[in-house]
Design a protein around this motif. Structure first.
Motif, PDB file in Angstrom:
ATOM      1  N   ILE A 501       0.238  14.955 -12.566  1.00 41.23           N
ATOM      2  CA  ILE A 501       0.024  15.389 -13.495  1.00 41.23           C
ATOM      3  C   ILE A 501       1.480  16.322 -13.638  1.00 41.23           C
ATOM      4  CG2 ILE A 501      -1.318  17.752 -15.055  1.00 41.23           C
ATOM      5  CD1 ILE A 501      -3.832  17.621 -13.215  1.00 41.23           C
ATOM      6  N   PRO A 502       2.067  15.583 -14.762  1.00 45.37           N
ATOM      7  CA  PRO A 502       3.148  16.182 -14.840  1.00 45.37           C
ATOM      8  C   PRO A 502       3.541  17.050 -15.893  1.00 45.37           C
ATOM      9  CG  PRO A 502       2.948  13.808 -16.249  1.00 45.37           C
ATOM     10  CD  PRO A 502       1.756  13.921 -15.121  1.00 45.37           C
ATOM     11  N   PRO A 503       4.424  17.774 -15.521  1.00 48.54           N
ATOM     12  CA  PRO A 503       4.590  19.100 -16.313  1.00 48.54           C
ATOM     13  C   PRO A 503       4.906  18.941 -17.874  1.00 48.54           C
ATOM     14  CG  PRO A 503       5.872  18.734 -15.485  1.00 48.54           C
ATOM     15  CD  PRO A 503       5.193  18.257 -14.661  1.00 48.54           C
ATOM     16  N   ILE A 504       4.458  17.468 -18.786  1.00 46.10           N
ATOM     17  CA  ILE A 504       4.210  17.681 -19.785  1.00 46.10           C
ATOM     18  C   ILE A 504       3.506  18.199 -21.325  1.00 46.10           C
ATOM     19  CG2 ILE A 504       6.334  16.148 -19.320  1.00 46.10           C
ATOM     20  CD1 ILE A 504       3.966  13.600 -19.883  1.00 46.10           C
ATOM     21  N   ALA A 505       2.353  18.173 -20.913  1.00 43.11           N
ATOM     22  CA  ALA A 505       2.024  18.344 -21.558  1.00 43.11           C
ATOM     23  C   ALA A 505       1.576  19.915 -21.696  1.00 43.11           C
ATOM     24  CB  ALA A 505       0.101  18.158 -20.573  1.00 43.11           C
ATOM     25  N   ALA A 539     -11.092   4.958   2.827  1.00 43.80           N
ATOM     26  CA  ALA A 539      -9.713   5.889   2.254  1.00 43.80           C
ATOM     27  C   ALA A 539      -9.750   7.362   2.825  1.00 43.80           C
ATOM     28  CB  ALA A 539      -8.862   5.558   0.866  1.00 43.80           C
ATOM     29  N   GLN A 540      -8.811   7.666   3.067  1.00 38.73           N
ATOM     30  CA  GLN A 540      -8.739   9.260   3.527  1.00 38.73           C
ATOM     31  C   GLN A 540      -8.354   9.908   2.021  1.00 38.73           C
ATOM     32  OE1 GLN A 540      -6.319   9.685   6.846  1.00 38.73           O
ATOM     33  NE2 GLN A 540      -7.901   8.026   8.337  1.00 38.73           N
ATOM     34  N   TRP A 541      -9.251  10.523   1.488  1.00 40.52           N
ATOM     35  CA  TRP A 541      -8.854  11.336   0.526  1.00 40.52           C
ATOM     36  C   TRP A 541      -7.872  13.200   0.297  1.00 40.52           C
ATOM     37  CZ3 TRP A 541      -8.852  10.006  -4.991  1.00 40.52           C
ATOM     38  CH2 TRP A 541      -9.237   8.537  -5.362  1.00 40.52           C
ATOM     39  N   ALA A 542      -6.968  13.535   0.458  1.00 39.62           N
ATOM     40  CA  ALA A 542      -6.128  14.419   0.601  1.00 39.62           C
ATOM     41  C   ALA A 542      -5.206  14.637  -0.104  1.00 39.62           C
ATOM     42  CB  ALA A 542      -5.581  14.399   1.603  1.00 39.62           C
ATOM     43  N   ARG A 543      -4.672  16.598  -0.499  1.00 35.59           N
ATOM     44  CA  ARG A 543      -3.811  17.305  -0.604  1.00 35.59           C
ATOM     45  C   ARG A 543      -2.193  16.534  -0.347  1.00 35.59           C
ATOM     46  NH1 ARG A 543      -5.543  19.421  -5.413  1.00 35.59           N
ATOM     47  NH2 ARG A 543      -6.956  20.594  -4.887  1.00 35.59           N
ATOM     48  N   PRO A 544      -1.323  15.974  -0.956  1.00 36.06           N
ATOM     49  CA  PRO A 544      -0.638  15.875  -0.023  1.00 36.06           C
ATOM     50  C   PRO A 544       0.483  16.900   0.467  1.00 36.06           C
ATOM     51  CG  PRO A 544      -0.323  15.767  -2.348  1.00 36.06           C
ATOM     52  CD  PRO A 544      -1.195  16.161  -2.214  1.00 36.06           C
ATOM     53  N   ALA A 545       1.721  15.699   0.737  1.00 38.04           N
ATOM     54  CA  ALA A 545       2.478  17.203   1.021  1.00 38.04           C
ATOM     55  C   ALA A 545       3.502  18.792   0.220  1.00 38.04           C
ATOM     56  CB  ALA A 545       3.774  16.644   1.262  1.00 38.04           C
ATOM     57  N   ALA A 546       3.394  19.618   0.583  1.00 39.39           N
ATOM     58  CA  ALA A 546       4.126  20.962  -0.584  1.00 39.39           C
ATOM     59  C   ALA A 546       4.663  21.368  -1.189  1.00 39.39           C
ATOM     60  CB  ALA A 546       4.369  22.160   1.020  1.00 39.39           C
ATOM     61  N   HIS A 547       6.062  20.234  -0.808  1.00 38.33           N
ATOM     62  CA  HIS A 547       6.438  20.182  -1.594  1.00 38.33           C
ATOM     63  C   HIS A 547       6.462  19.290  -3.073  1.00 38.33           C
ATOM     64  CE1 HIS A 547       6.982  15.632   0.646  1.00 38.33           C
ATOM     65  NE2 HIS A 547       7.926  15.789  -0.631  1.00 38.33           N
ATOM     66  N   LEU A 548       5.612  17.833  -2.135  1.00 38.01           N
ATOM     67  CA  LEU A 548       5.001  16.790  -4.034  1.00 38.01           C
ATOM     68  C   LEU A 548       4.228  17.592  -4.127  1.00 38.01           C
ATOM     69  CD1 LEU A 548       4.237  13.546  -1.648  1.00 38.01           C
ATOM     70  CD2 LEU A 548       6.308  13.990  -3.717  1.00 38.01           C
ATOM     71  N   SER A 549       2.753  18.415  -4.121  1.00 36.68           N
ATOM     72  CA  SER A 549       2.576  18.927  -4.592  1.00 36.68           C
ATOM     73  C   SER A 549       2.437  20.304  -6.103  1.00 36.68           C
ATOM     74  CB  SER A 549       1.237  20.468  -3.466  1.00 36.68           C
ATOM     75  OG  SER A 549       0.664  19.540  -2.942  1.00 36.68           O
ATOM     76  N   ASP A 550       4.101  20.593  -5.238  1.00 40.29           N
ATOM     77  CA  ASP A 550       4.995  21.813  -6.381  1.00 40.29           C
ATOM     78  C   ASP A 550       5.856  21.036  -7.503  1.00 40.29           C
ATOM     79  OD1 ASP A 550       3.932  23.782  -4.051  1.00 40.29           O
ATOM     80  OD2 ASP A 550       6.255  23.925  -3.211  1.00 40.29           O
TER      81      ASP A 550
END
Length: 773
Positions: A501-505, A539-550
């Motif tokens: 979700i890019p910060p453009i909206a 497939a394994q659904w999960a949260r990505p790394a912290a630097h990517l989530s930020d």
């Protein structure tokens, strides 16, 4: 008689003593020329006179049989008789020549006469010419000189004798050396040029061939033409034009009935055969000629010997040809002469279409009439008719190939479509593999080999946001989630599927987008106990790394193989991915609201290349290397197998109405399929010299589609599809867009259309993206 007796005595002496032979011959007759006996003596006499060179010992002479002595006696008798005859002739010539004038020898001076005038017995002049020296003047200068005079007698008759025949002087021809002596001689010397190892049957000597003869034998051994300079492969005569057409007149596939024997024809043939066997159909017999001569009927030619008779009712003259008209005259009236327009029309018309074979011409007198100018041509054509013997004359169809092509509208009438490059997006390092325009038409997302995702403002080309997803894997696919209620970008990098979700909206739109991604975690928690007994998840659904989530990367799905293609369902809750190297897990369908991955195919025939959902029906299309299969998701069955006929399918796209699709292939072909018409392509378009990477329809209602190729160009087409089943689609190429550079044989890798405007964006291997307006 005295001469004969003395010769016979000499023959007896010759047999006993060679010295006595020489004395007797020298004392014989005064008029005998000793030159007559040069070379006439037998071989035994020569050998005895030259005792040091004799090859035979006394024991060998004692062991010679009586047949050889008898043969020597016969030859000596014959030679002595010939000498006596020649001596008598010479005495006669000398006696008669005393009464004649001296006859001059032929002189080389041409000014002096070559004859002498004498008087004969009657007193009349007589011309006496000198002796003419005989000269060998045969054209066969290559014929070898024959030394053996035995004629056609085989050499096998002389196997028991030390000689093989006699030469022209009657001397014996000794047999050549053989056996160990010859082998030792050959080992001590080099093989001479032209040596063949064969023996000449006439001379018994080794047979030698010239260089030309050896070359001919070598060509025959190599199965070549003996004649030098012969070309067995002459240049091809081009009977047809070498112009290569870009598009075929008809791209329709060959029907199966042209390759399978017709059962209907087989039935008809068997019916005719049965009728012939039963006698109901008789073989053809030529009708008898009615004009056959009847021997009983006498016929007379009444005009065979016709003579001019006065006009009488009982006189029937022979029929005559009609007299020539005025136009055939050498001086016709002016009204029969053609004008310039008629003459030009006659010259331009074909010879078969002309009413007359000639044009009337005017000459002032008969002596000014030229010869018939077409005499040689008509004789030549008559010879051709006799040589070719045509049975029927076929009329040639004069059809212009341009008239067979369909009439297409002008590109100016089909506007709007993109024509120029408006914006260039630079910033990626390496190739830009994928791009996508968001559903609002404001932003552009791109990904490339550098592993980064960039968001651009479409109109200005300004970069708004950037995130590096992977440092090892390239970005293979970038697609926006359809619908304006959320801003979610799906990205495929290696074996991972990211949702960003890019910060453009706006904040409200971003909050709703996060709720859509987080809804799946609650579903996965509630169903964790029920799924524990099942197999391991695909497939394994999960949260990505912290630097990517930020940075805005909120969700990650890990698959077992590299993802190449992403396709969204129109509702935005389902998406499909294609991994060509995944084998059984090559095609997967993901549910975003449940974080669930399904594999609909246990076994898929062929290597999958791409997959898409139908725009309005629950139909799922899967493209392999050679075919495209359509499945009904509600009934879970195969609907049809589309066969484009391409060697390797690269991509395909479905028309917004759902009844047509286009296919791009690596073998440089663009194929249009009408799903209601046939499983074979309706049109095959060849406009690119290299592979086609991507094809795309305009989803905003405009009749446009385009393809991207490795030659660095994009081809824009006008494709009009109507709802009438009686009318086919209209396909017209309107524009070729060039601007991308070819880097390592790769040109344009991806393209996408604006959701509403006739604008198009493209991604190239040169690291740039371009907006075409």
């Amino acid at each position: 008689m005295a001469m004969q007796n003395s010769n016979r005595k000499r023959k007896a002496v010759t047999r006993d003593s060679p010295e006595a032979d020489e004395v007797g011959l020298s004392d014989g007759g005064d008029g005998l020329d000793p030159g007559f006996l040069d070379g006439v003596l037998s071989q035994s006499e020569d050998e005895r006179s030259d005792g040091s060179k004799s090859d035979f010992s006394e024991e060998d002479n004692d062991e010679s049989d009586s047949w050889e002595d008898a043969e020597d006696d016969r030859i000596s008798d014959k030679l002595l008789l010939d000498v006596e005859d020649r001596q008598d002739d010479s005495s006669k010539i000398n006696g008669s020549s005393s009464s004649m004038h001296d006859i001059p020898e032929p002189s080389e001076d041409e000014s002096q006469p070559n004859h002498v005038v004498v008087e004969d017995a009657n007193g009349n002049p007589r011309y006496v010419y000198g002796h003419i020296e005989p000269v060998y003047d045969s054209d066969d200068s290559d014929a070898p000189e024959t030394t053996n005079t035995i004629g056609n007698i085989p050499l096998s008759f002389y196997d028991s004798y030390p000689h093989i025949g006699y030469d022209i002087n009657g001397k014996k021809i000794t047999r050549p050396a053989k056996g160990e002596a010859l082998d030792a001689l050959l080992d001590s010397i080099d093989i001479p040029k032209g040596w063949t190892g064969l023996t000449d049957p006439n001379t018994g000597k080794p047979l030698e061939l010239s260089t030309e003869e050896l070359e001919v034998l070598k060509r025959i051994q190599m199965n070549e033409v003996p004649e030098e300079g012969y070309d067995p492969y002459p240049a091809t005569v081009e009977y047809f034009t070498g112009k290569t057409e870009t598009m075929p007149l008809s791209a329709a596939p060959e029907p199966k009935r042209r390759f399978v024997p017709s059962k209907h024809e087989a039935k008809r043939v068997m019916k005719i055969v049965r009728a012939i066997r039963e006698g109901r159909i008789m073989p053809y017999k030529p009708p008898s000629e009615e004009n056959e001569e009847d021997l009983d009927v006498k016929r007379y030619d009444i005009w065979a010997n016709e003579a001019p008779r006065p006009d009488h009712p009982m006189n029937v003259p022979a029929p005559k040809l009609p007299p020539p008209g005025y136009d055939e005259s050498y001086h016709p009236p002016p009204e029969y002469l053609p004008d310039q327009a008629e003459k030009k029309a006659w010259e331009e018309a074909d010879e078969e279409d002309r009413q007359k074979d000639y044009l009337p011409a005017d000459h002032s007198s008969l002596r000014k009439v030229p010869g018939y100018d077409r005499f040689i041509k008509e004789k030549f054509e008559r010879c051709l008719d006799l040589y070719l013997a045509p049975r029927i004359r076929r009329s040639k169809l004069n059809i212009d190939p341009e008239s067979l092509l369909p009439k297409l509208p002008s590109p100016e009438e089909l506007r709007p479509f993109p024509t120029t490059c408006a914006t260039i997006f630079r910033g990626h390092e390496g190739r830009v593999r994928s791009l996508a325009v968001d559903p609002s038409g404001i932003w552009l997302a791109s990904g490339g080999d550098d592993g980064s995702i960039r968001i651009w403002e479409l109109f200005t080309g300004r970069r708004l946001w950037q995130v590096k997803v992977s440092s090892d894997e390239a970005i293979n696919a970038v697609r926006w989630r359809p619908g304006a209620d959320a801003v979610i970008l799906s990205v495929a990098a290696g074996e991972d599927l990211y949702f960003i979700i890019p910060p453009i909206a706006s904040p409200e739109l971003e909050t709703h987008s996060r709720s859509i991604l987080d809804a799946g975690f609650g579903y996965a928690t509630s169903n964790a106990s029920s799924d524990s007994t099942k197999k391991t998840a695909t497939a394994q659904w999960a949260r990505p790394a912290a630097h990517l989530s930020d940075s805005g990367v909120l969700l990650k799905a890990h698959l077992r193989s590299t993802i190449k293609v992403i396709s969204w369902h129109r509702r935005g809750d389902y998406l499909s991915t294609v991994s060509p190297s995944g084998q059984t897990s090559a095609v997967a369908i993901h549910t975003l609201s449940k974080h669930l991955t399904q594999q609909p195919f246990r076994r898929l025939k062929g290597l999958p290349q791409s997959a898409q959902f139908h725009p309005s029906k629950p139909i799922f299309f899967v493209a392999t290397q050679r075919t495209i299969r359509s499945y009904d998701l509600s009934k879970q069955e195969l609907l049809k197998i589309i066969q484009p006929g391409a060697r390797w399918i690269s991509s395909f796209d479905v028309h917004p109405l759902g009844d047509n699709l286009i296919v791009g292939s690596y073998d440089k072909r663009l194929l249009w399929h009408d799903l209601d018409l046939s499983v074979r392509p309706y049109k095959t378009l060849r406009y690119h010299p290299k592979a086609i990477r991507q094809v795309r329809f305009h989803a905003g209602g405009l009749p446009l589609f385009a393809d991207a190729s490795d030659d660095g160009s994009l081809q824009v087409f006008h494709g009009k599809v109507v709802g009438d089943m009686m009318e086919n689609a209209t396909i017209v190429p309107v524009k070729v867009l060039r601007g991308h550079k070819v880097v390592k044989d790769l040109g344009v890798l991806d393209l996408d259309w604006h959701p509403r405007e006739p604008w198009m964006v493209s991604a190239g291997a040169d690291g740039t993206c371009r907006l075409w307006m």
